[in-house]
Motif scaffolding. Structure first.
Motif, mmCIF file in Angstrom:
data_model
loop_
_atom_site.group_PDB
_atom_site.id
_atom_site.type_symbol
_atom_site.label_atom_id
_atom_site.label_comp_id
_atom_site.label_asym_id
_atom_site.label_seq_id
_atom_site.Cartn_x
_atom_site.Cartn_y
_atom_site.Cartn_z
ATOM 1 N N ILE A 44 0.569 -1.297 0.467
ATOM 2 C CA ILE A 44 0.179 -0.045 -0.138
ATOM 3 C C ILE A 44 0.897 1.078 0.412
ATOM 4 C CG2 ILE A 44 -2.049 0.883 1.146
ATOM 5 C CD1 ILE A 44 -3.376 -1.080 1.874
ATOM 6 N N PRO A 45 1.965 1.058 0.687
ATOM 7 C CA PRO A 45 2.314 2.853 0.784
ATOM 8 C C PRO A 45 3.356 3.172 -0.614
ATOM 9 C CG PRO A 45 3.442 0.679 2.839
ATOM 10 C CD PRO A 45 2.234 0.298 1.936
ATOM 11 N N TYR A 46 3.270 1.912 -1.905
ATOM 12 C CA TYR A 46 3.873 1.859 -2.666
ATOM 13 C C TYR A 46 3.321 2.590 -3.878
ATOM 14 C CZ TYR A 46 7.540 0.319 0.241
ATOM 15 O OH TYR A 46 8.444 -0.071 1.361
ATOM 16 N N TRP A 47 2.039 2.047 -3.337
ATOM 17 C CA TRP A 47 0.868 2.478 -4.230
ATOM 18 C C TRP A 47 0.269 3.705 -4.214
ATOM 19 C CZ3 TRP A 47 -4.730 1.194 -2.752
ATOM 20 C CH2 TRP A 47 -5.480 1.399 -3.439
ATOM 21 N N VAL A 48 0.551 4.257 -3.290
ATOM 22 C CA VAL A 48 -0.065 6.259 -2.350
ATOM 23 C C VAL A 48 1.025 6.515 -3.019
ATOM 24 C CG1 VAL A 48 -0.170 7.338 -0.567
ATOM 25 C CG2 VAL A 48 -1.553 5.175 -0.474
ATOM 26 N N GLY A 49 2.572 6.532 -2.754
ATOM 27 C CA GLY A 49 3.488 7.187 -3.532
ATOM 28 C C GLY A 49 3.922 7.155 -4.796
ATOM 29 N N GLY A 50 3.204 6.359 -5.610
ATOM 30 C CA GLY A 50 3.359 6.165 -6.929
ATOM 31 C C GLY A 50 3.834 5.859 -8.001
ATOM 32 N N GLN A 51 4.543 4.153 -6.816
ATOM 33 C CA GLN A 51 5.790 3.399 -7.492
ATOM 34 C C GLN A 51 4.902 2.221 -8.308
ATOM 35 O OE1 GLN A 51 5.954 5.006 -4.566
ATOM 36 N NE2 GLN A 51 8.181 4.795 -3.935
ATOM 37 N N THR A 93 -5.159 13.501 -3.265
ATOM 38 C CA THR A 93 -5.397 14.645 -5.045
ATOM 39 C C THR A 93 -6.666 16.168 -4.117
ATOM 40 O OG1 THR A 93 -5.745 12.265 -5.596
ATOM 41 C CG2 THR A 93 -6.151 14.234 -6.847
ATOM 42 N N ALA A 94 -7.125 15.708 -3.446
ATOM 43 C CA ALA A 94 -8.277 16.658 -3.198
ATOM 44 C C ALA A 94 -7.938 17.872 -3.067
ATOM 45 C CB ALA A 94 -10.104 15.467 -2.690
ATOM 46 N N THR A 95 -6.635 17.907 -1.564
ATOM 47 C CA THR A 95 -6.640 18.442 -0.137
ATOM 48 C C THR A 95 -5.797 19.655 -1.017
ATOM 49 O OG1 THR A 95 -6.773 16.386 0.722
ATOM 50 C CG2 THR A 95 -5.363 19.297 2.030
ATOM 51 N N ALA A 96 -6.212 20.856 -0.646
ATOM 52 C CA ALA A 96 -5.241 21.787 -1.183
ATOM 53 C C ALA A 96 -3.700 22.462 -0.651
ATOM 54 C CB ALA A 96 -5.577 23.183 -1.344
ATOM 55 N N GLY A 97 -4.066 22.041 0.870
ATOM 56 C CA GLY A 97 -3.469 21.726 1.890
ATOM 57 C C GLY A 97 -1.683 20.697 2.088
ATOM 58 N N ALA A 126 5.246 7.612 5.737
ATOM 59 C CA ALA A 126 6.458 9.223 5.256
ATOM 60 C C ALA A 126 7.451 8.971 3.783
ATOM 61 C CB ALA A 126 7.527 9.468 6.499
ATOM 62 N N GLU A 127 8.080 7.839 3.440
ATOM 63 C CA GLU A 127 7.910 8.222 2.329
ATOM 64 C C GLU A 127 6.945 8.459 0.701
ATOM 65 O OE1 GLU A 127 10.713 5.210 0.695
ATOM 66 O OE2 GLU A 127 9.903 5.503 -1.557
ATOM 67 N N ALA A 128 6.188 8.277 1.535
ATOM 68 C CA ALA A 128 4.772 7.656 -0.379
ATOM 69 C C ALA A 128 3.961 9.553 -0.154
ATOM 70 C CB ALA A 128 4.006 7.404 0.813
ATOM 71 N N LEU A 129 4.570 9.823 1.669
ATOM 72 C CA LEU A 129 3.806 11.612 1.691
ATOM 73 C C LEU A 129 4.596 12.332 0.677
ATOM 74 C CD1 LEU A 129 2.432 11.002 4.434
ATOM 75 C CD2 LEU A 129 0.354 11.425 2.390
ATOM 76 N N LEU A 130 6.242 12.083 1.280
ATOM 77 C CA LEU A 130 7.541 12.963 0.741
ATOM 78 C C LEU A 130 6.754 13.328 -1.054
ATOM 79 C CD1 LEU A 130 9.304 14.791 1.446
ATOM 80 C CD2 LEU A 130 10.925 12.865 1.136
ATOM 81 N N ASN A 131 6.790 11.665 -1.745
ATOM 82 C CA ASN A 131 6.827 11.843 -3.264
ATOM 83 C C ASN A 131 5.772 12.659 -3.138
ATOM 84 O OD1 ASN A 131 9.080 10.116 -2.994
ATOM 85 N ND2 ASN A 131 7.922 7.580 -3.400
ATOM 86 N N ARG A 132 4.222 12.772 -2.836
ATOM 87 C CA ARG A 132 3.174 13.085 -3.508
ATOM 88 C C ARG A 132 3.507 14.553 -3.306
ATOM 89 N NH1 ARG A 132 0.496 9.999 -6.973
ATOM 90 N NH2 ARG A 132 0.283 8.049 -6.380
ATOM 91 N N GLY A 133 4.237 15.451 -2.597
ATOM 92 C CA GLY A 133 4.497 16.213 -2.014
ATOM 93 C C GLY A 133 4.237 16.780 -1.162
ATOM 94 N N PHE A 134 4.498 16.486 -0.346
ATOM 95 C CA PHE A 134 3.728 16.952 0.844
ATOM 96 C C PHE A 134 4.734 17.036 2.641
ATOM 97 C CE2 PHE A 134 -0.304 15.398 -0.247
ATOM 98 C CZ PHE A 134 -1.096 16.104 0.671
ATOM 99 N N GLU A 135 4.575 17.965 2.529
ATOM 100 C CA GLU A 135 5.331 18.657 3.627
ATOM 101 C C GLU A 135 5.073 17.654 4.860
ATOM 102 O OE1 GLU A 135 5.604 22.653 5.554
ATOM 103 O OE2 GLU A 135 5.272 23.150 3.635
#
Lengths: 458, 458
Positions: B49-56, B150-154, B170-179
């Motif tokens: 799941i983390p790698y699907w959420v992260g986009g790999q 995707t829906a969250t502006a923040g 944490a890696e997955a969210l970083l990959n998605r451009g989050f702080e």
């Protein structure tokens, strides 16, 4: 206090590891250490030469683990370019030739370490000494080849031999922009694998644009009027060549030992006990590429010239010479290599090794991946496993595949050392996470298939 | 011929592996197989799941090893979205709730497999059910999180927990451009490591731009007027958050088993014998994340929720249920993970595990590289090794480092299984070539230092 003298013949991995370890245990007030090296370099990584020639390692000196000066700072009297020409076992002394004067000197020893290494196989072919024909054993060899690659206008390279050195040099020459032909005596490249696994290497080399000719017996190296190489001839063909690399393996360098009456095995390597002491000689040790080692799987002696063994031998010898204790129990025959992005690994016995010692075996071959199948770049690999009939004891593993394939063989190396059965291996708790392994590691998949093969053969 | 009925509770790795293996051994004329799964998916990889959420991993379905339809094609009556609400051990039957009608049905069994998995730890914090707070246990969870990202502006994400799930998310969210801020209750991230090794993970996460707060006890999740998450509060601070991911680990899902009077261990997992049969129950097996397993190093039961064990349990159960034979001898506690390009691995006992069972130990920590030092991108790693005092038996290994670090732990996993001493390990014949290892593999370097530590402690 009496100062003993340790003499070391050979200034590379085994010899200098032994000297260094002995020095750690005993200071110069207890032990004088004199080491003789006939070449220009000490303690260098011959295994690194293909990567220096290929350009991944930018400079020669990166391959030197410790210079002569660094050894001397540790109170090791390392005499470079000084060849030992005789071991007088009865007299406890060695004769060496002074590089400047050519004069010969006797040096007495209390303890002796023979670490004379290996010499490349170099058959007496017509033309083998021609300009443009290169070995890759020493740093001087590597430098000469690199210079030739730059100086040569032609871009056709022929590598003779398709073992580790051959395939690694094929990669290096490809990296340097050469058209590469590998002439292989055997049925398939990498004779350290079974032919069915070697075929996978062959196919991959084809894909890389490396031409591999199997069953090729080189009969001569053809030269032009200037004495430069122009082609390599086999029984039935000629392969044009602007540069030729010899990669036909190595043999123990034991001429000195033989003349001194030290015991040699069937492969011409020195025979030692588990403490690396030469059999029948209380004060002589030997290690590195000049010795034969016990194969723990077959129970036979083998010649396995590898830097990692040489370093271990040196540590063990140094401990024993320095008043400590160490043993080298033997090898299971692990080796890894690569040609470009194809990884190649083996440990334990091939089919013919098992048959040669009377073991009956079953085989299992599986395909799997180095990561979870859904993870990017899963890294396909083929794993072949041999297990003894009835007992199910693991006998050997061979792996050919992409990134992450080769070092998986270490799991099998430990299992072989521990005498595990393939059934026991199926329960091994190996690391799993999608970036690192499928949920069943490829080694476990092979073990499961091997279990089924053992049962089916009963 | 009498047809027996096997009932399986739980349609994921352990349950469906058991069903599939039993089906291989016995056809529908001998064995009827009914499986109940309360969720929407069967046999999926939660670890992915983390790698699907992260986009790999591009799409959800890649994580599904076998669909309900594929199981049914193999004559397994898999009933999806059907929750088992009671096990009647005396009556040999289970009660389930029909997803359409809500009505309840009893199904009798001759043999039962309990594979109810684990449930995420979810403390009763104020606001934990707010919009924007996500678990990552199921594919539905993953889809909900992806939609929210995707829906969250923040672009501020807070991860609660710094174990495997926490650092992978944490890696997955970083990959998605989050702080990304990780709130960690413990002294250092990755409490499955000793704190000195966890500190290396912390430093690397800092370097990646992930903020890790150690010693953080979450007290509440703050929401805005719409009920959406806006921050995570600890005792002494508030961390603004547009999305929150819960990664606080999992516990055995054994409410059904407890109510049925089946034996549970100190971690709340089912207790089985080596054939994965529930202790004291001749016709009930259990496997996967709902059981406790024997730790072969400490001799104690542990809860180790990992897909690789669940699959092995399923194989063993299926063999035994299907009239064959198999055992699961236990684990040594191997786990690998990564956060971006930092690899993290462990096997065996941590310092506190060893102390807890009365073992006295020494430690050795070394730095080395995954390739020869002169080879490009050598991959620095730190290896920590624990060995028992006096005996020198290997007790555990932890590795933190760059590419090629994590899977080296497998060597230690096999050595632990075989009961090797660190002295024996120094002689292991591990694969060596410059692209794959220094001449002394990092595990061997650590073993040598551990040997010295054992001797020094004597």
């Amino acid at each position: 206090m009496t100062v003993e003298r340790l003499v070391v013949i050979g200034g590379d991995a085994a010899g200098m590891s032994a000297a260094s370890q002995a020095r750690r245990l005993k200071g110069p007030d207890e032990l004088e250490i004199v080491a003789f090296e006939r070449g220009h370099f000490s303690s260098f990584s011959a295994c690194g030469i293909p990567y220096w020639v290929g350009g991944q390692v930018p400079e020669r000196d990166a391959l030197i683990a410790r210079t002569p000066g660094e050894h001397r700072e540790r109170a090791i009297d390392l005499r470079m370019r000084t060849e030992v020409t005789e071991i007088d076992v009865a007299g406890g002394r060695v004769r060496s030739r002074d590089p400047e004067t050519g004069g010969e000197t006797w040096t007495g020893y209390d303890k002796l370490v023979v670490a004379t290494g290996a010499r490349p196989v170099r058959p007496p072919l017509p033309g083998i000494d021609a300009a443009g024909v290169h070995g890759v054993q020493t740093l001087d060899d590597g430098q000469a080849l690199l210079t030739a690659l730059t100086a040569t206008a032609g871009r056709r390279a022929v590598v003779i031999g398709a073992g580790y050195i051959g395939v690694e040099m094929a990669e290096a020459l490809l990296n340097r922009g050469f058209e590469v032909t590998v002439l292989n005596r055997g049925e398939q490249p990498m004779a350290t694998l079974d032919p069915d696994m070697g075929r996978l290497v062959h196919t991959a080399m084809d894909g890389l644009g490396i031409t591999t000719v199997n069953g090729a017996r080189v009969t001569a190296i053809r030269t032009d009027a200037d004495g430069r190489v122009r082609a390599v001839a086999t029984g039935d063909a000629e392969y044009p060549a602007d540069v030729v690399v010899l990669g036909m393996g190595v043999e123990p360098e034991t001429a000195l030992a033989r003349e001194a009456g030290l015991p040699l095995g069937v492969y011409g390597g020195l025979l030692t006990d588990l403490s690396m002491r030469v059999r029948g000689h209380g004060n002589i040790w030997a290690g590195g590429d000049c010795v034969e080692v016990l194969d723990l799987v077959s129970g036979r002696e083998r010649h396995v010239p590898l830097g990692t063994h040489a370093n271990k031998h040196g540590q063990v010898i140094g401990a024993n010479v320095g008043g400590g204790y160490g043993t080298f129990p033997g090898v299971v025959g692990t080796a890894v290599s690569k040609v470009c992005d194809l990884e190649i690994a083996r440990t334990g016995l091939r089919e013919k090794d098992a048959a040669a010692v009377g073991l009956r075996y079953v085989t299992a071959v599986i395909e799997s991946t180095s990561r979870a199948g859904y993870y990017p770049e899963p890294g396909v690999m083929t794993v072949k496993m041999l297990a003894e009939r009835r007992s199910g004891r693991l006998l050997g593993v061979q792996i050919v595949g992409r990134e992450g394939a080769a070092k998986r063989v270490d799991v099998a190396a430990v299992a072989l050392t521990a005498g595990m059965t393939v059934e026991q291996m199926t329960a091994l708790d190996l690391g799993y996470a999608p970036p690192f392994s499928p949920v069943w590691d490829p080694v476990l998949v092979a073990a499961r298939k091997a279990v089924a093969a053992v049962r089916a053969a009963d």
